[in-house]
Motif scaffolding. Sequence first.
Motif, PDB file in Angstrom:
ATOM      1  N   ILE A 199       0.866  -1.174   0.000  1.00  0.00           N
ATOM      2  CA  ILE A 199       0.000   0.000   0.000  1.00  0.00           C
ATOM      3  C   ILE A 199       0.906   1.229   0.000  1.00  0.00           C
ATOM      4  O   ILE A 199       1.739   1.396   0.897  1.00  0.00           O
ATOM      5  N   GLN A 200       0.744   2.063  -1.008  1.00  0.00           N
ATOM      6  CA  GLN A 200       1.645   3.193  -1.208  1.00  0.00           C
ATOM      7  C   GLN A 200       0.863   4.489  -1.181  1.00  0.00           C
ATOM      8  O   GLN A 200      -0.160   4.637  -1.851  1.00  0.00           O
ATOM      9  N   ARG A 201       1.349   5.441  -0.399  1.00  0.00           N
ATOM     10  CA  ARG A 201       0.824   6.807  -0.446  1.00  0.00           C
ATOM     11  C   ARG A 201       2.013   7.752  -0.358  1.00  0.00           C
ATOM     12  O   ARG A 201       2.616   7.915   0.698  1.00  0.00           O
ATOM     13  N   GLY A 202       2.362   8.329  -1.482  1.00  0.00           N
ATOM     14  CA  GLY A 202       3.557   9.158  -1.503  1.00  0.00           C
ATOM     15  C   GLY A 202       4.781   8.317  -1.174  1.00  0.00           C
ATOM     16  O   GLY A 202       4.997   7.256  -1.741  1.00  0.00           O
ATOM     17  N   SER A 203       5.556   8.772  -0.202  1.00  0.00           N
ATOM     18  CA  SER A 203       6.735   8.011   0.225  1.00  0.00           C
ATOM     19  C   SER A 203       6.421   7.007   1.320  1.00  0.00           C
ATOM     20  O   SER A 203       7.274   6.198   1.686  1.00  0.00           O
TER      21      SER A 203
END
Length: 269
Positions: free
Chosen positions: A110-114
């Motif tokens: 799960i990726q949000r920004g960095s």
Amino acid sequence: MRSIRVPAVAPTCARLLLVLAGFVPGIPGTMQAQVAAAASGAGQTATPDSLRPIRPGDGVFDSRHLQTDTVRYALTVFREGSQLPVGQLTNEMQRDSSESGVWLRRVQRIQRGSAQVIDSSVTEAHTLAPRLHRSLQPMRRITLDFSGRRVRGSVGPVDAPPVPFDTVLPMPAFDSGNWDLLVRALPLAKGYAARLAVFDVDGGLRAYQIQVTGSTVVQDEEAHVVIFTFARGRESVVWIGKQSGQILRIETLLNATTMLQQERIRETH
């Protein structure tokens, strides 16, 4: 990102999405049930409290849809008439065989920004009995090892020694982090209802409930509409493709004005 507290009652995937999205869930209403009923024409749903919880080894699962693949989802928060993209989830599944059986090896990123969460698990393919689960989150690290009714593991912040635990449950249970695999492998049909005995690292032994209210078309595919209840008064609506067996969409109400949506990204060739 402001600090948040995510309630232990949220299912693992939704909880991780909320960690990265930076939202605090409120007290949910019944939007999910209303959406599902409208989509299916099924009317009022009933909570299947009288059903005995399904456990590993009960033999109700058909895992043929759970094959090697990679599926990506867009994560969006809808709030007071506006929508905000909050990241992407990548689900990688590997189905393989060995002398000891057939296994599902899954990694979710799960990726949000960095910021990133990496969740991995190993599950017995035919019974969906869990074997291990590892989760690396921005603020904590979790390890779980399952053996029948026994669960051993550790939980702790990423920058300090974890706290170990070793517990024996009253009954064998599934890994709560794989609730979506369980639902996809059940014999879904309109009116079908089930309770699932699961272990959650924050809540211990729990019972998740599902009920199929009908069907509708999502992304050009006929889909089961499933009410997934992970605690009293807390629900998600899940749309599962009848042909692909994939989760096409999940919607979870966070409070009266905020909804988190997970939508499959259709690959173009």
